[in-house]
Design an enzyme around this catalytic site. Structure first.
Site, short mmCIF file in Angstrom:
data_model
loop_
_atom_site.label_atom_id
_atom_site.label_comp_id
_atom_site.label_asym_id
_atom_site.label_seq_id
_atom_site.Cartn_x
_atom_site.Cartn_y
_atom_site.Cartn_z
CB CYS A 1 -2.46 -0.86 -9.11
SG CYS A 1 -3.46 -1.26 -7.85
NE ARG B 1 2.46 2.43 -10.90
CZ ARG B 1 2.37 3.70 -11.02
NH1 ARG B 1 3.58 4.19 -11.26
NH2 ARG B 1 1.13 4.50 -10.73
CD1 TRP C 1 -0.08 -1.33 -1.99
CD2 TRP C 1 -1.84 -0.08 -2.02
NE1 TRP C 1 -0.12 -0.61 -0.89
CE2 TRP C 1 -1.27 0.17 -0.85
CE3 TRP C 1 -3.07 0.66 -2.21
CZ2 TRP C 1 -1.75 0.98 0.24
CZ3 TRP C 1 -3.72 1.41 -1.31
CH2 TRP C 1 -2.99 1.34 -0.16
CG ASN D 1 -3.48 2.45 -10.88
OD1 ASN D 1 -3.67 2.52 -9.78
ND2 ASN D 1 -2.33 3.27 -11.45
N GLY D 2 -6.84 2.55 -9.61
CA GLY D 2 -7.46 3.81 -9.07
C GLY D 2 -8.68 3.17 -8.39
CD GLU E 1 12.94 10.86 4.55
OE1 GLU E 1 11.80 11.00 5.27
OE2 GLU E 1 13.30 9.92 3.89
CE LYS F 1 12.65 6.45 3.77
NZ LYS F 1 12.26 7.67 3.28
CD GLU G 1 9.38 4.38 3.73
OE1 GLU G 1 8.26 4.25 3.35
OE2 GLU G 1 10.13 5.12 3.67
CG HIS H 1 6.98 19.46 26.41
ND1 HIS H 1 6.75 20.24 27.47
CD2 HIS H 1 8.11 20.37 25.62
CE1 HIS H 1 7.52 21.44 27.33
NE2 HIS H 1 8.20 21.37 26.32
CE LYS I 1 9.91 5.53 -5.29
NZ LYS I 1 10.51 5.90 -4.20
#
Ligand code: M6R
Length: 610
Positions: free
Chosen positions: A2, A27, A74, A100-101, A483, A487, A490, A506, A605
């Protein structure tokens, strides 16, 4: 998570607030809204989806004022629809709030407020703020006091901005756990979640701390704590400009940020080598150097991509400095009562410096008496300010939701820290010198990798519609494989998993068939031959092997279906190079699939909620 922005001053604020929202869109981007005080009323407009939808709605509306608040969401509580979009207002439309929160005790508060006659419109936790503030105003409090009392009632995290029809020249903003800054202009103030919404108008900013509130009119401000005590704050200067948060001709921020890496890595190293002593000089750690020298154990805590950096940090600190090191997901560390000694160092790695779990891990480590250090990109962020000492990345703002340049800068700073710690203990000057030379070479080597663009695009075309991908590597290349997989998933929504190459047999080997692309990071190091055996195992099962290999390695081209070459460097610096083609591969696949790479679905973000 947010973004909020608020304006009070002499100008009409619609354009400024909308510009601010666009800069904060990374955000959160499931809905947005704006509210203003106009002629004794609150006027409000909201839209689902991107900010451009809100912009279209506002285009022909007679909608402006010199005081207003705006929000990009968000979703946490309540689905992303117009009713749940912010700003929220009270039953009488007297108070408007952006938040925001997460308000953790909202359910109890909502029940009480409903009993008192408040009519709720949304399914959000945030709406209780508007009703509580309005209730205190009805009881006779001024706006500031009403917000302060509300802060006393609520549990959880917030960055909020509030306007009220009774106070047409006032805005109150408050913070606890979610970032909030205030930009100081000429007879105007801009409240925002981060500096990107402000930098176009002023470089003078104030960082609010937890449990603080600021009351603004167009000329003046006053900051107090929740206990009603005045606070004097210094004004900080933003040292980057608008160019840093624009695309500079690139189609996406992510691509721009990938191509910025030679420069961002250079910036992470600049002025940090001590050639005489063959070591690194990290100014931010000077004041804790003695404590650091005596540290018995390093615990690194982080989330997401920064957690992958942490894994490489573990290998680096043990390998180069011989200091036992552990890595913890911040979200686990904060809740599992970890054993932390006073001679431990807890290192937090975070691009944003605002990730809620990483911040909680920092506070837990501090509470238990450890030395706390941060490797952070955003200057003045909460984690940067609350840790005992730290090192900035100087990578410049990272806007693409998928982290790229922050990752390689984190690895660069970790390598510098490992070099410094190694030289404090038993690393020879010759080895120190070798490391410095290799580090200095990295920006040029990355430029060379960019030339492999064509083959990466070919691979992306072949596998645009793959369902799954496996990424495998060993040693330092294992976190790089993780990583690479992150990438891809996402931004392209393809299921991808990273594994240590030898672990494949395994379990994951069961997935391999002719339609499974397997990316091996198979550079020439001490375990190269073992990785080649793992490639053979995949080929024997008809998997399609894409290898990231060391320049000049002829052997691998006979084993793998496609090879992307990267220049040779020291083994612990390889991930800084090997991740570049993986970032590009993910980017090109996502583009071919038509995905929004800068704002992938469901993500934001800065994850400022737990
Ligand atoms: O700002 P931070 O480094 O603390 O963020 C941690 C993660 O949220 C972040 O790395 C996330 O995983 C990115 N989307 C990865 O690309």
């Amino acid at each position: 998570m947010c973004g909020i922005v608020g304006y009070i001053g002499k100008k009409n604020s619609k354009c400024l607030l909308m510009e601010g929202l666009k800069r904060l869109e990374y955000r959160g981007y499931d809905s947005s809204g704006i509210a203003m005080l106009n002629d004794g009323h609150i006027i409000c407009c909201k839209a689902v989806g991107k900010i451009s939808n809100l912009e279209s709605k506002l285009q022909n509306a007679d909608f402006d004022s010199n005081i207003g608040i705006a929000h990009t969401r968000w979703a946490t509580h309540g689905e992303p629809n117009e009713v749940n979009a912010h700003p929220h207002t009270d039953s009488k439309n007297q108070v408007a709030v952006v938040h925001n929160g997460i308000i953790e005790n909202y359910a109890e508060l909502k029940k009480d407020l409903q009993k008192k006659g408040c009519v709720f419109k949304s399914a959000t936790d945030s709406e209780v703020l508007a009703h509580l503030i309005a209730m205190f105003i009805d009881e006779g409090c001024g706006l500031e006091e009403a917000v302060r009392r509300t802060m006393e009632q609520i549990e959880g995290t917030y960055g909020m901005a509030v306007i009220c029809v009774k106070y047409p020249n006032k805005m109150v903003a408050a913070r606890n756990g979610s970032p909030l800054i205030v930009g100081l202009g000429d007879d105007e103030f801009i409240v925002a979640s981060d500096a990107s919404a402000v930098v176009e108008h002023t470089r003078q900013i104030i960082y609010l701390n937890d449990h603080e509130l600021i009351t603004l009119n167009s000329q003046d401000y006053i900051i107090k704590t929740i206990q009603d005590i005045h606070v004097h704050k210094s004004v900080d200067n933003i040292d980057w400009d608008l160019g840093k948060i624009e695309k500079a001709g690139y189609p996406h921020f992510m691509l721009k940020e990938i191509f910025e890496q030679p420069e961002s890595i250079h910036n992470a190293m600049r002025g940090r080598f001590d050639d005489e002593e063959c070591t690194a000089h990290l100014g931010g750690l000077q004041k804790v150097k003695d404590r650091l020298r005596k540290t018995k154990r390093i615990i690194i805590s982080a989330c997401g991509t920064s957690w992958h950096s942490a894994l490489i940090g573990e290998y680096l600190f043990e390998d180069l400095a011989q200091i036992p090191t552990e890595v913890e997901y911040a979200s686990e560390f904060r809740y599992r009562n970890p054993i932390i000694y006073e001679d431990d160092t807890v290192l937090l790695i975070t691009q944003s410096g605002e990730t809620a779990d990483t911040l909680a891990a920092l506070r837990e480590a501090k509470r238990k008496g450890a030395l706390t250090l941060a490797i952070c990109n955003v200057v003045g962020s909460t984690i940067a300010r609350e840790s005992d000492a730290g090192v900035y990345l100087h990578a410049g703002p990272e806007i693409g939701v998928a982290s790229t340049k922050a990752f390689t800068s984190q690895l660069t700073v970790l390598s510098l820290a490992a070099l410094m710690l190694g030289r404090m203990h038993n690393m020879s000057p010759v080895q120190g010198e070798r490391i410095i030379t290799a580090l200095r070479n990295l920006p040029f080597q990355i430029e060379q990798i960019f030339k492999a663009d064509k083959i990466i695009k070919e691979i992306a075309e072949r596998f645009t519609y793959a369902q799954n991908f496996l990424y495998l590597g060993r040693g330092y290349n294992f976190p790089a494989a993780l990583e690479g997989a992150l990438k891809l998933k996402e931004i392209s929504y393809i299921h991808a998993e990273g594994y240590p190459a030898a672990e494949m047999k395994h379990g994951p080997i069961a997935l391999i068939n002719e339609s499974m692309p397997v990316v091996f990071i198979a550079t020439q190091d001490a375990i190269y031959d073992k990785v080649i055996s793992n490639i053979e195992e995949v080929k024997a099962r008809k998997g399609y092997v894409i290898a990231i290999a060391t320049e000049g390695d002829e052997k691998i081209s006979q084993k793998a279906d496609k090879v992307i070459y990267i220049p040779d460097t020291l083994p612990f610096l390889v991930p800084i190079l090997s991740v570049i083609p993986l970032q590009l591969l993910a980017y090109y696949i996502a583009i071919l699939k038509g995905c929004n790479v800068d704002q992938p679905r469901n993500l934001a973000k800065s994850v400022t909620v737990e």
